[in-house]
Design a protein around this motif. Sequence first.
Motif, PDB file in Angstrom:
ATOM      1  N   SER A   1      38.254  41.801  43.245  1.00 61.14           N
ATOM      2  CA  SER A   1      37.519  40.685  42.639  1.00 61.14           C
ATOM      3  C   SER A   1      36.035  40.703  42.991  1.00 61.14           C
ATOM      4  O   SER A   1      35.188  40.331  42.179  1.00 61.14           O
ATOM      5  CB  SER A   1      38.138  39.353  43.069  1.00 61.14           C
ATOM      6  OG  SER A   1      38.047  39.184  44.480  1.00 61.14           O
TER       7      SER A   1
ATOM      8  N   ARG B   1      33.898  43.614  35.173  1.00 62.81           N
ATOM      9  CA  ARG B   1      34.147  42.204  35.449  1.00 62.81           C
ATOM     10  C   ARG B   1      35.496  41.793  34.865  1.00 62.81           C
ATOM     11  O   ARG B   1      35.695  41.876  33.651  1.00 62.81           O
ATOM     12  CB  ARG B   1      33.025  41.332  34.875  1.00 62.81           C
ATOM     13  CG  ARG B   1      31.668  41.640  35.487  1.00 62.81           C
ATOM     14  CD  ARG B   1      30.590  40.667  35.036  1.00 62.81           C
ATOM     15  NE  ARG B   1      29.315  40.974  35.678  1.00 62.81           N
ATOM     16  CZ  ARG B   1      28.970  40.547  36.873  1.00 62.81           C
ATOM     17  NH1 ARG B   1      29.811  39.781  37.562  1.00 62.81           N
ATOM     18  NH2 ARG B   1      27.796  40.872  37.402  1.00 62.81           N
TER      19      ARG B   1
ATOM     20  N   SER C   1      38.726  38.867  34.792  1.00 60.31           N
ATOM     21  CA  SER C   1      39.038  37.461  34.997  1.00 60.31           C
ATOM     22  C   SER C   1      39.845  37.310  36.286  1.00 60.31           C
ATOM     23  O   SER C   1      40.455  38.283  36.766  1.00 60.31           O
ATOM     24  CB  SER C   1      39.847  36.922  33.815  1.00 60.31           C
ATOM     25  OG  SER C   1      41.132  37.543  33.779  1.00 60.31           O
TER      26      SER C   1
END
Length: 221
Positions: free
Chosen positions: A81, A90, A92
């Motif tokens: 992350s 990137r 979610s």
Amino acid sequence: MDAILLQFFNLDIMRQAAPLVLQGLGMTLMVCCAVIPLGLVGGLIVALGSRARSRLARGLLAGFIDVLRALPPLVLLIAISAGLPFAGIRLSPFACVTLALFLNTSAYYGEVYRAGLDSVSHGQWEAARCTGLSASQAMFYVIIPQAVRNVLPDLVSNTVEVVKLTSLASVVALPEMLYSADMARSLTFNSSPIMLAALIYLALLWPVVRLMSRLEHRLGT
């Protein structure tokens, strides 16, 4: 005693927090529905790959399994992350959690499958080949079903661990059940929402744990 009950088992606060906690439960179940099938398939691929003829392939898979089993899932989740954005990737929060738990569970499921495959006698393989089945047909129709049956309690046990690991998703602000319960706790200044989440986890997993015990007893006799 009354203070403990008010702080941890306040039924009025549990009732108020229930909609938020149950909304988080929905996210928890979504993560489980994504991670468990992927982990089962990934683990099977890892187990079959560990039986490859190439020493290089076996060595790479052994390293993959060792690293992911030794690495704490929380560290893996934070690395994905927080680290991938620096590489221009990137994801979610849901994708980060799914990827981290998929990698972790694939390694553990793979070891369980490998033990199951090793538990099937070589005579079963030879008998399947004698009936005219190809190598892949013998593996998928004869060997794998027996292997899964032999390690079914371990597969169930690992699946229970996956459900519990979903609580790590709160670290990346994914609104799963623990995150939602903690939000309710911060709003009410009371730990009863956390206890409500714990009771829901218990209601979900206790029947599975009992089923696992029955399977172990049945397969052991």
